[in-house]
Write a protein that holds these residues in place. Structure first.
Motif, PDB file in Angstrom:
ATOM      1  N   PHE A  20      13.322  -5.228  14.605  1.00 39.64           N
ATOM      2  CA  PHE A  20      13.931  -4.237  13.713  1.00 39.64           C
ATOM      3  C   PHE A  20      14.234  -4.829  12.340  1.00 39.64           C
ATOM      4  CE2 PHE A  20      17.603  -1.867  12.039  1.00 39.64           C
ATOM      5  CZ  PHE A  20      17.052  -0.598  12.006  1.00 39.64           C
ATOM      6  N   GLN A  21      14.497  -6.127  12.273  1.00 38.93           N
ATOM      7  CA  GLN A  21      14.818  -6.779  11.001  1.00 38.93           C
ATOM      8  C   GLN A  21      13.659  -6.704  10.009  1.00 38.93           C
ATOM      9  OE1 GLN A  21      17.852  -7.842  10.078  1.00 38.93           O
ATOM     10  NE2 GLN A  21      18.466  -6.969  12.031  1.00 38.93           N
ATOM     11  N   GLN A  22      12.454  -6.466  10.493  1.00 38.14           N
ATOM     12  CA  GLN A  22      11.292  -6.319   9.602  1.00 38.14           C
ATOM     13  C   GLN A  22      11.416  -5.092   8.713  1.00 38.14           C
ATOM     14  OE1 GLN A  22       7.753  -6.224  11.938  1.00 38.14           O
ATOM     15  NE2 GLN A  22       8.042  -8.276  12.756  1.00 38.14           N
ATOM     16  N   LEU A  23      12.205  -4.130   9.112  1.00 40.95           N
ATOM     17  CA  LEU A  23      12.375  -2.901   8.336  1.00 40.95           C
ATOM     18  C   LEU A  23      12.791  -3.208   6.908  1.00 40.95           C
ATOM     19  CD1 LEU A  23      12.709   0.231   8.130  1.00 40.95           C
ATOM     20  CD2 LEU A  23      15.074  -0.139   8.827  1.00 40.95           C
ATOM     21  N   TRP A  24      13.678  -4.175   6.716  1.00 34.19           N
ATOM     22  CA  TRP A  24      14.249  -4.440   5.400  1.00 34.19           C
ATOM     23  C   TRP A  24      13.264  -5.140   4.464  1.00 34.19           C
ATOM     24  CZ3 TRP A  24      17.712  -1.118   5.686  1.00 34.19           C
ATOM     25  CH2 TRP A  24      18.457  -0.941   6.850  1.00 34.19           C
ATOM     26  N   GLU A  25      12.087  -5.523   4.965  1.00 36.54           N
ATOM     27  CA  GLU A  25      11.076  -6.160   4.128  1.00 36.54           C
ATOM     28  C   GLU A  25      10.159  -5.153   3.443  1.00 36.54           C
ATOM     29  OE1 GLU A  25       9.051  -9.012   6.539  1.00 36.54           O
ATOM     30  OE2 GLU A  25      10.923 -10.021   7.112  1.00 36.54           O
ATOM     31  N   TYR A  26      10.211  -3.893   3.849  1.00 28.75           N
ATOM     32  CA  TYR A  26       9.347  -2.872   3.259  1.00 28.75           C
ATOM     33  C   TYR A  26       9.856  -2.453   1.886  1.00 28.75           C
ATOM     34  CZ  TYR A  26       6.843  -2.251   7.635  1.00 28.75           C
ATOM     35  OH  TYR A  26       6.070  -2.455   8.728  1.00 28.75           O
ATOM     36  N   ASP A  27       8.921  -2.099   1.016  1.00 28.30           N
ATOM     37  CA  ASP A  27       9.260  -1.581  -0.307  1.00 28.30           C
ATOM     38  C   ASP A  27       9.067  -0.074  -0.385  1.00 28.30           C
ATOM     39  OD1 ASP A  27       9.954  -4.048  -1.398  1.00 28.30           O
ATOM     40  OD2 ASP A  27       7.873  -4.510  -1.863  1.00 28.30           O
ATOM     41  N   SER A  28       8.130   0.431   0.369  1.00 26.29           N
ATOM     42  CA  SER A  28       7.781   1.849   0.320  1.00 26.29           C
ATOM     43  C   SER A  28       8.539   2.628   1.393  1.00 26.29           C
ATOM     44  CB  SER A  28       6.272   2.005   0.552  1.00 26.29           C
ATOM     45  OG  SER A  28       5.945   3.328   0.861  1.00 26.29           O
ATOM     46  N   PRO A  29       9.136   3.769   1.015  1.00 29.80           N
ATOM     47  CA  PRO A  29       9.810   4.581   2.038  1.00 29.80           C
ATOM     48  C   PRO A  29       8.834   5.137   3.073  1.00 29.80           C
ATOM     49  CG  PRO A  29       9.977   5.624  -0.126  1.00 29.80           C
ATOM     50  CD  PRO A  29       9.318   4.306  -0.320  1.00 29.80           C
ATOM     51  N   THR A  30       7.591   5.351   2.675  1.00 32.28           N
ATOM     52  CA  THR A  30       6.592   5.870   3.614  1.00 32.28           C
ATOM     53  C   THR A  30       6.316   4.865   4.725  1.00 32.28           C
ATOM     54  OG1 THR A  30       5.577   7.089   1.808  1.00 32.28           O
ATOM     55  CG2 THR A  30       4.265   6.817   3.802  1.00 32.28           C
ATOM     56  N   TRP A  31       6.065   3.619   4.320  1.00 30.98           N
ATOM     57  CA  TRP A  31       5.784   2.587   5.327  1.00 30.98           C
ATOM     58  C   TRP A  31       7.019   2.264   6.147  1.00 30.98           C
ATOM     59  CZ3 TRP A  31       1.159   1.748   6.877  1.00 30.98           C
ATOM     60  CH2 TRP A  31       0.096   1.947   6.011  1.00 30.98           C
ATOM     61  N   ALA A  32       8.171   2.292   5.524  1.00 31.64           N
ATOM     62  CA  ALA A  32       9.415   2.060   6.266  1.00 31.64           C
ATOM     63  C   ALA A  32       9.626   3.165   7.299  1.00 31.64           C
ATOM     64  CB  ALA A  32      10.598   1.984   5.310  1.00 31.64           C
ATOM     65  N   GLY A  33       9.321   4.414   6.921  1.00 31.69           N
ATOM     66  CA  GLY A  33       9.433   5.532   7.854  1.00 31.69           C
ATOM     67  C   GLY A  33       8.492   5.396   9.029  1.00 31.69           C
TER      68      GLY A  33
END
Length: 124
Positions: A20-33
């Motif tokens: 789950f900690q990988q979530l905070w490495e995303y820049d794009s809301p699409t990819w994070a979603g």
């Protein structure tokens, strides 16, 4: 490595938490979603009830979490920290109030900079 062979729920829960900690490495809301959706699906299949409860909470607040990625670096957290501190100080001052409604009014006045009503009693 030996613990992974036992397939313990605690080990699986730990691995899911770390993933789950990988979530905070995303820049794009699409990819994070997409990551959130995939991670929640994986957790719901894990048969670990506390993790499933957390995944349901995440799904319920998905759009609010994605707002973090939409507004990244556009707002300083200092403003929010200042408002939180002001609210805490106001609630501390309102300690003697008898009802929650009075505390709520005090918060509206302090945070919204509303004019304070005239007091019916004079303290001087």
């Amino acid at each position: 490595r030996d613990l992974l062979h036992y397939n313990l729920q605690s080990v699986r829960a730990y691995l899911l938490k770390e993933e789950f900690q990988q979530l905070w490495e995303y820049d794009s809301p699409t990819w994070a979603g997409k990551f959130l959706d995939q991670w929640c699906t994986q957790v719901m299949r894990s048969r670990i009830e506390p993790m499933k409860k957390f995944a349901r909470t995440i799904r319920g607040h998905r759009e609010l979490i994605l707002n973090y990625f939409r507004a990244r670096k556009q707002f300083s957290s200092g403003v929010i920290e200042g408002l939180n501190n002001k609210a805490k100080v106001t609630m501390r001052k309102a300690y003697g109030f008898r009802t929650f409604r009075m505390t709520e009014i005090a918060l509206y006045h302090a945070l919204g900079k509303l004019p304070e009503p005239e007091l019916t009693h004079s303290f001087y």
